[in-house]
Design a protein around this motif. Structure first.
Motif, PDB file in Angstrom:
ATOM      1  N   ARG A 112     -52.260  99.360  26.680  1.00  0.00           N
ATOM      2  CA  ARG A 112     -52.592 100.667  27.249  1.00  0.00           C
ATOM      3  C   ARG A 112     -53.310 100.501  28.583  1.00  0.00           C
ATOM      4  N   TYR A 113     -53.310 101.563  29.365  1.00  0.00           N
ATOM      5  CA  TYR A 113     -53.914 101.539  30.697  1.00  0.00           C
ATOM      6  C   TYR A 113     -55.385 101.125  30.649  1.00  0.00           C
ATOM      7  N   SER A 114     -56.116 101.593  29.649  1.00  0.00           N
ATOM      8  CA  SER A 114     -57.551 101.296  29.563  1.00  0.00           C
ATOM      9  C   SER A 114     -57.834  99.824  29.278  1.00  0.00           C
ATOM     10  N   GLU A 115     -56.807  99.043  28.947  1.00  0.00           N
ATOM     11  CA  GLU A 115     -56.996  97.635  28.610  1.00  0.00           C
ATOM     12  C   GLU A 115     -56.736  96.681  29.774  1.00  0.00           C
ATOM     13  N   ILE A 116     -56.293  97.218  30.894  1.00  0.00           N
ATOM     14  CA  ILE A 116     -56.043  96.340  32.049  1.00  0.00           C
ATOM     15  C   ILE A 116     -57.238  96.363  32.996  1.00  0.00           C
ATOM     16  N   ASP A 117     -57.335  95.314  33.790  1.00  0.00           N
ATOM     17  CA  ASP A 117     -58.455  95.197  34.724  1.00  0.00           C
ATOM     18  C   ASP A 117     -57.990  95.411  36.168  1.00  0.00           C
ATOM     19  N   GLY A 118     -58.844  95.083  37.104  1.00  0.00           N
ATOM     20  CA  GLY A 118     -58.531  95.269  38.524  1.00  0.00           C
ATOM     21  C   GLY A 118     -57.359  94.424  39.002  1.00  0.00           C
ATOM     22  N   GLN A 119     -57.036  93.374  38.274  1.00  0.00           N
ATOM     23  CA  GLN A 119     -55.890  92.524  38.621  1.00  0.00           C
ATOM     24  C   GLN A 119     -54.590  93.033  37.992  1.00  0.00           C
ATOM     25  N   LEU A 139     -49.675  96.094  31.680  1.00  0.00           N
ATOM     26  CA  LEU A 139     -49.558  97.473  31.235  1.00  0.00           C
ATOM     27  C   LEU A 139     -48.185  97.746  30.621  1.00  0.00           C
ATOM     28  N   ASP A 140     -48.185  98.357  29.446  1.00  0.00           N
ATOM     29  CA  ASP A 140     -47.010  98.806  28.711  1.00  0.00           C
ATOM     30  C   ASP A 140     -46.224  97.678  28.049  1.00  0.00           C
ATOM     31  N   ASP A 141     -46.696  96.437  28.153  1.00  0.00           N
ATOM     32  CA  ASP A 141     -46.035  95.352  27.422  1.00  0.00           C
ATOM     33  C   ASP A 141     -46.142  95.624  25.927  1.00  0.00           C
ATOM     34  N   LEU A 142     -45.083  95.325  25.199  1.00  0.00           N
ATOM     35  CA  LEU A 142     -45.119  95.367  23.747  1.00  0.00           C
ATOM     36  C   LEU A 142     -45.388  93.948  23.272  1.00  0.00           C
ATOM     37  N   LEU A 143     -46.522  93.769  22.630  1.00  0.00           N
ATOM     38  CA  LEU A 143     -46.951  92.451  22.170  1.00  0.00           C
ATOM     39  C   LEU A 143     -46.815  92.356  20.661  1.00  0.00           C
ATOM     40  N   ASP A 144     -46.508  91.179  20.188  1.00  0.00           N
ATOM     41  CA  ASP A 144     -46.532  90.884  18.759  1.00  0.00           C
ATOM     42  C   ASP A 144     -47.678  89.922  18.524  1.00  0.00           C
ATOM     43  N   ILE A 145     -48.611  90.319  17.653  1.00  0.00           N
ATOM     44  CA  ILE A 145     -49.754  89.486  17.332  1.00  0.00           C
ATOM     45  C   ILE A 145     -49.454  88.855  15.971  1.00  0.00           C
ATOM     46  N   HIS A 146     -49.197  87.568  15.985  1.00  0.00           N
ATOM     47  CA  HIS A 146     -48.869  86.811  14.781  1.00  0.00           C
ATOM     48  C   HIS A 146     -50.159  86.221  14.220  1.00  0.00           C
ATOM     49  N   CYS A 147     -50.286  86.224  12.899  1.00  0.00           N
ATOM     50  CA  CYS A 147     -51.463  85.579  12.306  1.00  0.00           C
ATOM     51  C   CYS A 147     -51.117  84.971  10.962  1.00  0.00           C
ATOM     52  N   ARG A 148     -51.905  83.958  10.609  1.00  0.00           N
ATOM     53  CA  ARG A 148     -51.734  83.277   9.328  1.00  0.00           C
ATOM     54  C   ARG A 148     -53.009  82.533   8.977  1.00  0.00           C
ATOM     55  N   PHE A 162     -53.479  82.299  15.413  1.00  0.00           N
ATOM     56  CA  PHE A 162     -52.882  83.486  16.003  1.00  0.00           C
ATOM     57  C   PHE A 162     -52.016  83.090  17.190  1.00  0.00           C
ATOM     58  N   ALA A 163     -50.969  83.847  17.396  1.00  0.00           N
ATOM     59  CA  ALA A 163     -50.120  83.710  18.580  1.00  0.00           C
ATOM     60  C   ALA A 163     -49.813  85.116  19.069  1.00  0.00           C
ATOM     61  N   ILE A 164     -50.098  85.363  20.327  1.00  0.00           N
ATOM     62  CA  ILE A 164     -49.764  86.655  20.924  1.00  0.00           C
ATOM     63  C   ILE A 164     -48.572  86.414  21.833  1.00  0.00           C
ATOM     64  N   LYS A 165     -47.490  87.148  21.530  1.00  0.00           N
ATOM     65  CA  LYS A 165     -46.237  86.943  22.252  1.00  0.00           C
ATOM     66  C   LYS A 165     -45.729  88.246  22.845  1.00  0.00           C
ATOM     67  N   ARG A 166     -45.043  88.122  23.952  1.00  0.00           N
ATOM     68  CA  ARG A 166     -44.273  89.209  24.563  1.00  0.00           C
ATOM     69  C   ARG A 166     -42.828  88.737  24.476  1.00  0.00           C
ATOM     70  N   GLY A 167     -42.079  89.307  23.519  1.00  0.00           N
ATOM     71  CA  GLY A 167     -40.734  88.785  23.257  1.00  0.00           C
ATOM     72  C   GLY A 167     -40.868  87.354  22.754  1.00  0.00           C
ATOM     73  N   ASP A 168     -40.160  86.442  23.408  1.00  0.00           N
ATOM     74  CA  ASP A 168     -40.234  85.028  23.022  1.00  0.00           C
ATOM     75  C   ASP A 168     -41.301  84.261  23.801  1.00  0.00           C
ATOM     76  N   GLU A 169     -41.968  84.924  24.739  1.00  0.00           N
ATOM     77  CA  GLU A 169     -42.943  84.244  25.583  1.00  0.00           C
ATOM     78  C   GLU A 169     -44.325  84.216  24.917  1.00  0.00           C
ATOM     79  N   LEU A 170     -44.855  83.029  24.757  1.00  0.00           N
ATOM     80  CA  LEU A 170     -46.185  82.855  24.186  1.00  0.00           C
ATOM     81  C   LEU A 170     -47.235  83.083  25.268  1.00  0.00           C
ATOM     82  N   LEU A 171     -48.128  84.066  25.031  1.00  0.00           N
ATOM     83  CA  LEU A 171     -49.163  84.399  26.009  1.00  0.00           C
ATOM     84  C   LEU A 171     -50.522  83.810  25.631  1.00  0.00           C
ATOM     85  N   ILE A 172     -50.846  83.880  24.352  1.00  0.00           N
ATOM     86  CA  ILE A 172     -52.170  83.469  23.870  1.00  0.00           C
ATOM     87  C   ILE A 172     -52.002  82.692  22.561  1.00  0.00           C
ATOM     88  N   GLN A 173     -52.737  81.609  22.433  1.00  0.00           N
ATOM     89  CA  GLN A 173     -52.899  80.920  21.159  1.00  0.00           C
ATOM     90  C   GLN A 173     -54.372  81.000  20.810  1.00  0.00           C
TER      91      GLN A 173
END
Length: 144
Positions: free
Chosen positions: A13-20, A74-83, A96-107
């Protein structure tokens, strides 16, 4: 990255993005918190919050580490995987793995501790909870 049996979608959401114009780093912890709540709702059951209110099973965060690989926008649909990957007597290690489609963004990795509100100390994870997690993950997770 190995297989996760659970993921939860979140749209940036818009409120979650920063100045960058990327997701501000602290929001990734919120995304993880939302996903882990949904994980326990699925694995333990819809009444899992009642267990905390009755001081049967309540978790507190002991430690978390995040590796930022690529930013979400902004507006990315993320999948937050957890186990859950490991259980001690009173603690659990989660990945945890946060992905946008097949792209891994966060571990990320976290240690959560079963907490006793009355004593202010850790307490054993109830065996019924332990068994539900073992069954869901399809793993032999032993007490250490």
């Amino acid at each position: 990255m190995t297989h996760f049996n659970f993921s939860h979608p979140i749209r940036v959401r818009y409120s979650e993005i920063d100045g960058q114009k990327i997701v501000f780093n602290a929001h990734y912890l919120t995304y993880i918190d939302v996903a882990v709540t949904e994980y326990y709702r699925k694995v333990i059951g819809p009444n899992w919050l009642e267990l905390a209110e009755k001081n049967i099973f309540d978790l507190v965060l002991r430690r978390v580490t995040l590796d930022y690989l690529s930013p979400a926008k902004l507006d990315d649909l993320l999948d937050i995987h957890c186990r859950v990957v490991k259980m001690g007597r009173s603690s659990m290690n989660c990945e945890f793995a946060i992905k946008r489609g097949d792209e891994l963004l966060i571990q990320a990795e976290a240690v959560q501790v079963c907490f006793d509100l009355e004593t202010g100390k850790s307490k054993p994870i109830p065996e019924e909870i332990r068994e539900r997690i073992r069954e869901f993950e399809g793993l032999k997770i032993s007490v250490e």
